[in-house]
Design an enzyme around this catalytic site. Structure first.
Site, PDB file in Angstrom:
ATOM      1  N   ASP A  13       0.918  -1.089   0.077  1.00  8.46           N
ATOM      2  CA  ASP A  13      -0.012   0.203   0.000  1.00  8.46           C
ATOM      3  C   ASP A  13       0.932   1.194   0.017  1.00  8.46           C
ATOM      4  O   ASP A  13       2.132   1.042   0.247  1.00  8.46           O
ATOM      5  CB  ASP A  13      -1.085   0.028   1.336  1.00  8.46           C
ATOM      6  CG  ASP A  13      -1.812   1.263   1.345  1.00  8.46           C
ATOM      7  OD1 ASP A  13      -2.285   1.535   0.433  1.00  8.46           O
ATOM      8  OD2 ASP A  13      -1.952   1.660   2.454  1.00  8.46           O
ATOM      9  N   CYS A  76      -4.442  -1.759  -1.787  1.00 10.61           N
ATOM     10  CA  CYS A  76      -4.507  -0.132  -2.279  1.00 10.61           C
ATOM     11  C   CYS A  76      -5.658   0.049  -3.280  1.00 10.61           C
ATOM     12  O   CYS A  76      -5.224  -0.520  -4.341  1.00 10.61           O
ATOM     13  CB  CYS A  76      -3.145   0.446  -2.377  1.00 10.61           C
ATOM     14  SG  CYS A  76      -3.378   1.834  -2.701  1.00 10.61           S
ATOM     15  N   GLU A 155      -2.708   8.266   8.471  1.00 10.68           N
ATOM     16  CA  GLU A 155      -1.169   8.178   8.607  1.00 10.68           C
ATOM     17  C   GLU A 155      -0.597   8.457   9.847  1.00 10.68           C
ATOM     18  O   GLU A 155       0.537   7.799  10.448  1.00 10.68           O
ATOM     19  CB  GLU A 155      -0.391   8.685   7.309  1.00 10.68           C
ATOM     20  CG  GLU A 155      -0.525   7.965   5.970  1.00 10.68           C
ATOM     21  CD  GLU A 155       0.064   6.626   6.002  1.00 10.68           C
ATOM     22  OE1 GLU A 155       1.280   6.636   6.359  1.00 10.68           O
ATOM     23  OE2 GLU A 155      -0.339   5.615   5.482  1.00 10.68           O
ATOM     24  N   HIS A 189      -7.137   2.681   3.859  1.00 17.24           N
ATOM     25  CA  HIS A 189      -7.032   3.392   4.860  1.00 17.24           C
ATOM     26  C   HIS A 189      -8.239   3.637   5.835  1.00 17.24           C
ATOM     27  O   HIS A 189      -8.444   3.778   6.995  1.00 17.24           O
ATOM     28  CB  HIS A 189      -6.435   5.021   4.582  1.00 17.24           C
ATOM     29  CG  HIS A 189      -5.174   4.836   4.404  1.00 17.24           C
ATOM     30  ND1 HIS A 189      -4.489   4.410   3.097  1.00 17.24           N
ATOM     31  CD2 HIS A 189      -3.885   5.561   5.032  1.00 17.24           C
ATOM     32  CE1 HIS A 189      -3.324   4.589   3.246  1.00 17.24           C
ATOM     33  NE2 HIS A 189      -2.768   5.269   4.361  1.00 17.24           N
TER      34      HIS A 189
END
Ligand code: DGL
Length: 288
Positions: A13, A76, A155, A189
């Site tokens: 990813d 991803c 993140e 995510h």
């Protein structure tokens, strides 16, 4: 390529997002060795041109194959949109599992006929999204939203802070007003903010995280090829990041619930190489 059942599954990813897919793979296939690459030097992928993301995906795939991966999960949506087709052509003997926004189950399950889709700009631009819409979304009103800034918040581990909440409210509240009863998480995510999403939309709205289905598909492909590993010895988990080591290593237990060694990588002429360790002058032998 390595066709041994004892070889690893490669997963990649742009960053920590693929860990939501890896979490599901670990539940489904706990005996499998794992190599996970987070390309955090380039996160977010979402606003980048598709050709650029494709070059990253090809470089990571070559790295994983050089480490003996027997199957690669493109964990991803953005990299799948940009590169899955090209990867299958370029590496025809490698089994790939890719992501596509879960429009099909959403279209089957919605009662209001209105479905919100959260994904990156590149995912919405790719041919893969156009194809799932064409195949599965007839008679369903899709409301796409790119959630600018959300990947960066995740993140940084900001899973329920003020900034994360306001990005999600800006995406979700208009969807609710239009009558959406189903929300598709079209970026790997986003499952990490699923509790916050569910809190904003309420319990009557269904939120679809595709990662368990991806893990089952991974199992099916391995079974078909006779590549499932049986658990004689414990599975190994090895992580690589092209970004700073420490933040990634610290997020691992929180997002994945387990951890493993993390090796830093650098990009060099389109290839991934292990990051040269800083040498301390003090450690050098004294030369008189
Ligand atoms: N997690 C990725 C996805 O599923 C990439 C997000 C990004 O880097 O923009 O799309």
């Amino acid at each position: 390529m390595n066709l041994s059942a004892d070889a690893s599954i490669g997963v990649f990813d742009s960053g920590v997002g693929g860990l939501s897919v890896l979490r599901a793979i670990r539940r489904e296939l706990p005996a499998e060795h794992i190599l996970y690459v987070a390309d955090q030097a380039h996160v977010p992928y979402g606003p980048r041109p598709l050709e650029e993301v494709r070059a990253f995906a090809e470089g990571i795939t070559r790295f994983l194959l050089a480490r003996g991966a027997k199957l690669i999960v493109v964990a991803c949506n953005t990299a799948s949109a940009a590169a899955l087709h090209a990867l299958r052509q370029e590496f025809p003997h490698v089994p790939f599992v890719g992501m596509e926004p879960a429009v099909k189950p959403a279209a089957e399950q919605t009662r209001s006929g209105v479905v919100g889709v959260l994904a990156t700009p590149a995912t919405f631009q790719g041919a893969l999204y156009a194809s799932v819409v064409e195949r599965f979304a007839e008679g369903v009103k899709l409301l796409p939203h790119t959630c600018p800034g959300l990947v960066s918040q995740i993140e940084q581990g900001n899973l329920n802070g003020h900034e994360t909440r306001s990005i999600l409210e800006a995406a979700l509240l208009p969807m609710l007003e239009e009558g959406a009863d189903t929300i598709v998480l079209g970026c790997t995510h986003y499952p990490f903010v699923m509790p916050l999403i569910q809190e904003i939309v309420g319990p009557s709205v269904r939120v679809i995280d595709p990662s368990p289905a991806i893990a089952r598909q991974t199992r099916r492909l391995l079974e078909m090829r006779g590549l499932l590993r049986s658990a004689q010895a414990p599975a190994s988990l090895n992580f690589f990041t092209t970004g700073p080591l420490q933040p990634f290593a610290m997020l691992l237990p929180r997002l994945l619930g387990e951890t493993g060694p993390v090796v830093p990588l650098d990009w060099k002429d389109g290839e991934l190489v292990e990051r040269a360790q800083m040498k301390s002058h003090k450690e050098k032998p004294y030369a008189s």
